[in-house]
Design a protein around this motif. Structure first.
Motif, mmCIF file in Angstrom:
data_model
loop_
_atom_site.group_PDB
_atom_site.id
_atom_site.type_symbol
_atom_site.label_atom_id
_atom_site.label_comp_id
_atom_site.label_asym_id
_atom_site.label_seq_id
_atom_site.Cartn_x
_atom_site.Cartn_y
_atom_site.Cartn_z
ATOM 1 N N ASN A 531 0.844 -1.188 0.000
ATOM 2 C CA ASN A 531 0.000 0.000 0.000
ATOM 3 C C ASN A 531 0.878 1.235 0.000
ATOM 4 O O ASN A 531 2.099 1.142 -0.024
ATOM 5 C CB ASN A 531 -0.967 -0.025 1.189
ATOM 6 N N ALA A 533 1.497 3.475 2.259
ATOM 7 C CA ALA A 533 2.353 3.716 3.419
ATOM 8 C C ALA A 533 3.642 2.919 3.312
ATOM 9 O O ALA A 533 4.729 3.430 3.593
ATOM 10 C CB ALA A 533 1.601 3.337 4.692
ATOM 11 N N MET A 534 3.546 1.673 2.863
ATOM 12 C CA MET A 534 4.733 0.838 2.748
ATOM 13 C C MET A 534 5.675 1.385 1.675
ATOM 14 O O MET A 534 6.892 1.484 1.881
ATOM 15 C CB MET A 534 4.331 -0.598 2.397
ATOM 16 N N ASP A 537 7.282 4.574 2.857
ATOM 17 C CA ASP A 537 8.289 4.320 3.875
ATOM 18 C C ASP A 537 9.587 3.836 3.229
ATOM 19 O O ASP A 537 10.681 4.302 3.566
ATOM 20 C CB ASP A 537 7.741 3.264 4.830
ATOM 21 N N GLU A 538 9.451 2.922 2.290
ATOM 22 C CA GLU A 538 10.631 2.406 1.604
ATOM 23 C C GLU A 538 11.325 3.524 0.835
ATOM 24 O O GLU A 538 12.544 3.668 0.871
ATOM 25 C CB GLU A 538 10.206 1.288 0.644
#
Lengths: 629, 483
Positions: A531, A533-534, A537-538
């Motif tokens: 998604n 957010a992931m 973040d990455e």
């Protein structure tokens, strides 16, 4: 024999380099400098005798290049340049030639066969980019090039000859001396473009047997009043419709009065009700039945009943009019496989039933691409089908393929009259000129590549035709040059893109970075969905790691490329990626609609290893992200 | 005499190319593929990313081609004056469904070919084909012995809502039924073989490159103009747009439309030092340094309903901050606590509830710290563990959330020194209010009772917001989060 020796080796300029070094007023040159600026020669003239032969018309194939195919016409300038060059080389002082000989004689050998012999037919030639030397025959060089020659390592794409021929200065445009040339050309273009764009059908090649079979069935229906059904199966673009249409038009030449044609398409007539209505409409129009406005409101059963009544043999309905002969009806069902998906296959059942029980003379021609279409027929429908098939195959070999494709580029003698070439002055000459030109052209390397790539990838004739539209239409008397470049260059390509990877080129840096981050997660987390957010973040961890690295090593040149963009901006970027179908929504669970674009799970539709190759100017950082997990 | 071939007029093409810079190839190909006398093909696909000029170029080319007086041809012959090309553009974005699209198509076509009579219903593809062929046949029958062509442009047809499954292949086959028809499909990125038809010409409109974008943008007149004159303005504008590209637009919003809008929006603030008289346009670098903040601030790229560059620039962060506080302020105390409880219920796995919220375990947890994390050996997991925070909110049952609410309510009350909650009537009311505000999203079927203890909910707001809300009620969310 120093003189003879040097003539033999005119393909390479090593000795000339020595000369230029000694000559005081020549520009200094290093060994590696490509010998473009070799001894200046007068510009070549490619103007031939007009009476010599039929003109070839390929100005892109420079007469001076290495093409053998140009035949005799090239001989003259070739000889001329020979004559020019040899004295120039012989000018070299005997000592120099001697010296050159002496050190060449030990190391001049073919790197492939290790042979030392260099004969007139099979010379040893030297690469102008490295120390490579080789026999002509060992390296498959047909003719010693006059200018620089490069081995395959120095010229990895191997297109040397082609690029020379394309870059060659355009010689004066030569048009054959045919009366009314411009008009004939326009006429020819009109005819060909009508074929290429699909306005006119081309003749079907190589399917005579199948055509015969379909023809016979349709004919029997029309003449003998039989009920028939047949399936025509073949890949897209192999000529199913062409076959059926040409059969129908052939029969209608003398039997037009005796049959009707109903054409249905599975894509358009998506259920039996629509199909029936359409049949009713087409038959009604042909039979000149007054279309009743109340017809629109009649239900399915009524339509079917009246249709059956219309189709059924008149003798069955009323005994009185037994002498009346029924007209046959030919049903052409395009995309037949889609008709089998209709509920209960009512239409197919009824049509096949009528055909089989000889209630009325109808022929059902089903056209489909699916070879397993029989499996999708219900048992009762299958049992009423005649189990006649015609399989059309795509051309099996390149010559067969070219035979079909040629129709889009030439007009053969039989068609000439039909297409309006009715023997005006100069027309025959023009036709033969044009056909010779295309015939010669088909032997050109570039053109062969085009045909081969089409053949090996799709075998699709329409695909080839489409790629010919623009080159053919760009011809004119002012610019009469069928350019192999025009067929293959990317700027004019009208072929569909190979994959969605071409969209990567147009992505902004942030979008690309997010895409890479999402694709990395695929491997790192061992899941195929992620998604926002992931991915974000990455992305931010990758970028900040990069920022730390660059700042520690003192490289601050990259500026804002190391900046971590805000969440909202990144969300906008993700939205665009989704819009371009690079991210596809995954997991249609409950509440997917509510969670918005940020909360949804996505699947990345490109692989991490594909990204680097498809973006031209990818930054080193991103390339590294793609490489290292 | 058979009809001859001729290319579209060169003068017209040059005018078009001047109007749309950097699109020469596309314009010429398109004109050839559409012009009645050249090579009018039956289907045509134009594809390219957003804002690459697909629709506008197609429309302008068609407009030029359809003008009777200007459709002279390259070879200057005037005998083709009876050629006629009409076009109809149907935008899928304006049609809410398949049927709407069909009716829109029919009405546009009938308007275009000059038939004013009202067209009735058109519900499906079959009817569309019939109506279209009727219209076109009427039109071509009225004017004999001239070449006529109707061009249907389906703009953005790949984004059509509620489209019938066979829409695209069926539209591509209209040309087999309707004579003298050309269909153009304008799509973003074509799927392979999406028309189920081999050999359809595709014209690509690639994204503009940086030099092309700058070239196009140089044609835009910025406002206001510098007092030094238009030449100075143009000079500064060129360098300014290049700077904007390198710092902002290259990274986000690289298409021409957003690039231009960003440039135009930032321009007045960029040249303010010049207008004030504090700086001269000549050393551009000093201007850049003075406006450094402009190029580092990405709030301009955030899409907002109210585009007010002034305020967003001055208070880039605090505006969103105040926004967050807005929610916190507008909600009553209990509702805020409920929101925090819902967040915890969504993001904490249920098995950790006993460690976080049970009174007996409270002291133990504080001592232990991240005990569970340490017990696992590093490197045992095959792949990296996904942080729970990143996975998004999970559904929770109402009962669990209410229990958590009671636990943190006590904590909040202790810190703030407020009295404990008395009575429970308000709580359930507050839950329904939050649900109706869509701060909580109800999962499951619509016939479930809103306040049933088993009803599942999910929180709809994120970490940044909830932290502010929690602080406003005196709860530190980090204390209760599992990771």
């Amino acid at each position: 024999m120093p003189g003879a020796e040097s003539v033999q080796k005119r393909g390479r300029p090593r000795k000339k380099v020595d000369e230029t070094l000694e000559a005081p007023n020549q520009v200094l040159k290093s060994i590696l400098t490509p010998s473009k600026g070799r001894t200046p020669r007068p510009k070549k003239s490619v103007v031939f005798d007009k009476t010599d032969e039929v003109d070839l018309g390929f100005k892109d194939i420079d007469a001076a290049s290495t093409k053998k195919s140009m035949g005799k016409a090239v001989d003259e300038p070739e000889a001329a340049s020979d004559a020019e060059e040899s004295p120039g080389v012989e000018d070299a002082s005997p000592e120099q030639a001697e010296k050159g000989d002496s050190d060449e004689s030990d190391d001049e050998f073919c790197k492939i066969c290790m042979g030392l012999k260099s004969t007139k037919k099979n010379q040893i030639i030297f690469c102008d980019g490295c120390d490579f030397m080789v026999h002509q025959k060992c390296y498959d060089v047909k003719e010693v090039p006059e200018g620089s020659w490069f081995c395959k390592d120095c010229h990895p794409d191997g297109d040397e000859e082609l690029s020379i021929s394309q870059l060659a200065p355009e010689a004066a445009i030569y048009l054959p001396d045919i009366e009314g040339f411009a008009e004939h050309l326009e006429h020819m273009q009109r005819v060909l473009l009508d074929r290429l764009t699909g306005q006119k059908r081309i003749k079907l090649c190589g399917h005579d047997e199948e055509m015969q079979k379909v023809h016979q069935i349709v004919e029997q229906t029309v003449l003998a009043g039989e009920g028939n059904s047949i399936l025509v199966i073949g890949a897209r673009g192999c000529g199913k419709t062409t076959l059926v249409e040409s059969v129908i038009s052939e029969i209608s030449k003398d039997q037009r009065e005796n049959f009707h044609v109903v054409r249905l398409n599975g894509f358009i007539h998506t259920d039996d009700k629509l199909a029936l209505k359409e049949i009713w409409r087409q038959l009604g129009r042909e039979m000149e039945v007054e279309e009743d406005p109340s017809n629109r409101t009649t239900n399915y059963a009524d339509t079917l009943a009246s249709l059956l009544a219309l189709l059924s043999h008149p003798s069955e309905i009323s005994e009185s009019s037994a002498d009346q002969t029924a007209k046959s009806v030919i049903f052409v069902l395009d995309e037949f496989d889609l008709f089998t998906t209709h509920p209960r296959q009512t239409l197919l059942y009824n049509l096949f039933d009528i055909a089989q029980s000889k209630k009325a003379p109808i022929a059902v021609l089903g056209l489909t691409t699916r070879i397993d279409v029989m499996d999708s027929l219900e048992k009762r429908v299958k049992s009423r089908f005649s189990h006649r098939y015609v399989h059309l195959s795509l051309p099996r070999s390149i010559p067969a393929y070219w035979e079909i494709c040629k129709q889009g580029l030439t007009i053969d003698a039989d068609d000439a009259v039909a297409e309006g070439f009715d023997g005006d002055s100069g027309q025959d000459e023009f036709l033969s000129f044009w056909n010779t030109m295309i015939e010669l052209y088909s032997k050109d390397v570039n053109f062969k590549t085009l045909i081969e790539s089409q053949f090996y990838r799709t075998k699709s004739v329409p695909g080839f035709f489409t790629s010919c539209i623009l080159p053919i239409s760009s011809l004119s008397t002012k610019k009469f040059k069928l350019d192999s470049l025009a067929f293959t260059s990317n700027t004019l390509a009208v072929s569909p893109p190979d994959s969605k990877l071409h969209t990567l080129q147009g992505l902004s840096e942030l979008e690309l970075a997010l895409l890479i981050a999402a694709a990395r997660l695929d491997i790192i987390l061992d899941t195929d969905t992620c998604n926002f957010a992931m991915a974000y973040d990455e992305y931010s961890s990758l970028t900040s790691r990069h920022k730390i690295q660059t700042s520690s090593s003192g490289v601050n040149a990259l500026g804002s490329s190391a900046k971590v963009w805000g969440r909202d901006v990144a969300l906008g970027a993700l939205e665009r990626l989704a819009e371009y179908d690079l991210l596809v929504p995954a997991g249609m669970g409950a509440g997917v609609k509510d969670s918005g674009i940020a909360g949804r799970m996505w699947r990345v539709d490109v692989g991490l290893e594909e990204i680097t190759g498809s973006v031209d100017s990818i930054s080193t950082v991103m390339a590294k992200w793609c490489r290292e997990i | 005499m058979a009809v001859l071939f001729s290319l579209p007029n060169e003068v017209m093409l040059n005018a078009l190319c001047a109007q749309f810079p950097c699109r020469d190839q596309q314009i010429r190909s398109l004109a050839t593929l559409l012009s009645v006398r050249a090579a009018p093909c039956r289907n045509l696909v134009l594809h390219g990313l957003a804002a690459t000029g697909k629709s506008s170029i197609a429309k302008t080319v068609l407009e030029y081609l359809s003008k009777r007086q200007t459709n002279g041809y390259a070879n200057g012959s005037t005998q083709h004056d009876d050629d006629e090309l009409r076009y109809a553009v149907i935008k899928s974005a304006e049609c809410i469904g398949g049927r709407h699209l069909f009716e829109q198509t029919i009405s546009t076509v009938s308007k275009v070919i000059g038939r004013s009579e009202n067209v009735g219903r058109c519900e499906n593809l079959a009817q569309l084909a019939v109506e279209l062929s009727k219209l076109v046949e009427n039109w071509t029958a009225s004017e004999q012995d001239s070449r006529q062509r109707l061009v249907l442009v389906f703009d953005g047809i790949d984004r059509q809502r509620d489209a019938p499954p066979t829409l695209l292949p069926a539209l591509a086959r209209l040309v087999e039924i309707v004579p003298n028809l050309t269909t153009i499909f304008i799509v973003t990125s074509p799927r392979p073989n999406f028309l189920h038809l081999p050999g359809v010409p595709h014209l690509e409109f690639p994204a503009y490159t940086k030099p092309e974008l700058l070239q196009i943008l140089a044609l835009t007149e910025p406002s206001p103009v510098l007092p030094q004159g238009t030449k100075e303005t143009k000079d500064v504008w060129t360098r300014y747009s290049s700077a904007i590209w390198d710092s902002l637009s290259k990274h986000s919003g690289r298409d021409i439309l957003s690039f231009r809008s960003v440039c135009l929006r930032l321009w007045p603030r960029f040249i303010r030092p010049i207008l004030d008289g504090t700086l001269n346009p000549s050393p551009f670098s000093r201007l850049m340094v003075a406006n450094r903040s402009l190029f580092q601030n990405d709030s301009i790229l955030v899409p907002a309903l109210v585009s007010n560059p002034q305020s967003t620039a001055l208070v880039p962060q605090s505006q969103s901050q105040s926004n967050l506080q807005g929610i916190a302020i507008q909600l009553p105390h209990i509702s805020r606590l409920l929101l925090v409880a819902s967040y915890l219920a969504s993001y904490n796995p249920p098995r950790t509830d006993s460690t976080f919220f049970m009174k007996a375990a409270l002291a133990k947890r504080r001592k232990k710290g991240g005990g569970t994390a340490l017990s696992r050996k590093p490197g045992t997991a095959k792949s990296r563990k996904i942080a729970r925070k990143l996975l998004g909110p999970q559904a929770f049952v109402l009962e669990r959330m209410l229990a958590i609410f009671l636990a943190i309510e006590e904590d909040a009350g202790k810190r703030k020194g407020k009295a404990a909650l008395n009575g429970s009537a308000d709580v359930l009311m507050a839950v329904t209010t939050l649900a109706s505000l869509r701060l909580l999203v109800r999962m499951g079927g619509p016939n479930q009772d809103v306040l049933d203890v088993g009803t599942k909910y999910k929180i709809a707001i994120g970490w940044e917001v909830i932290r502010g809300v929690a602080r406003s009620v005196g709860v530190e969310v980090e204390d209760y989060l599992a990771d």
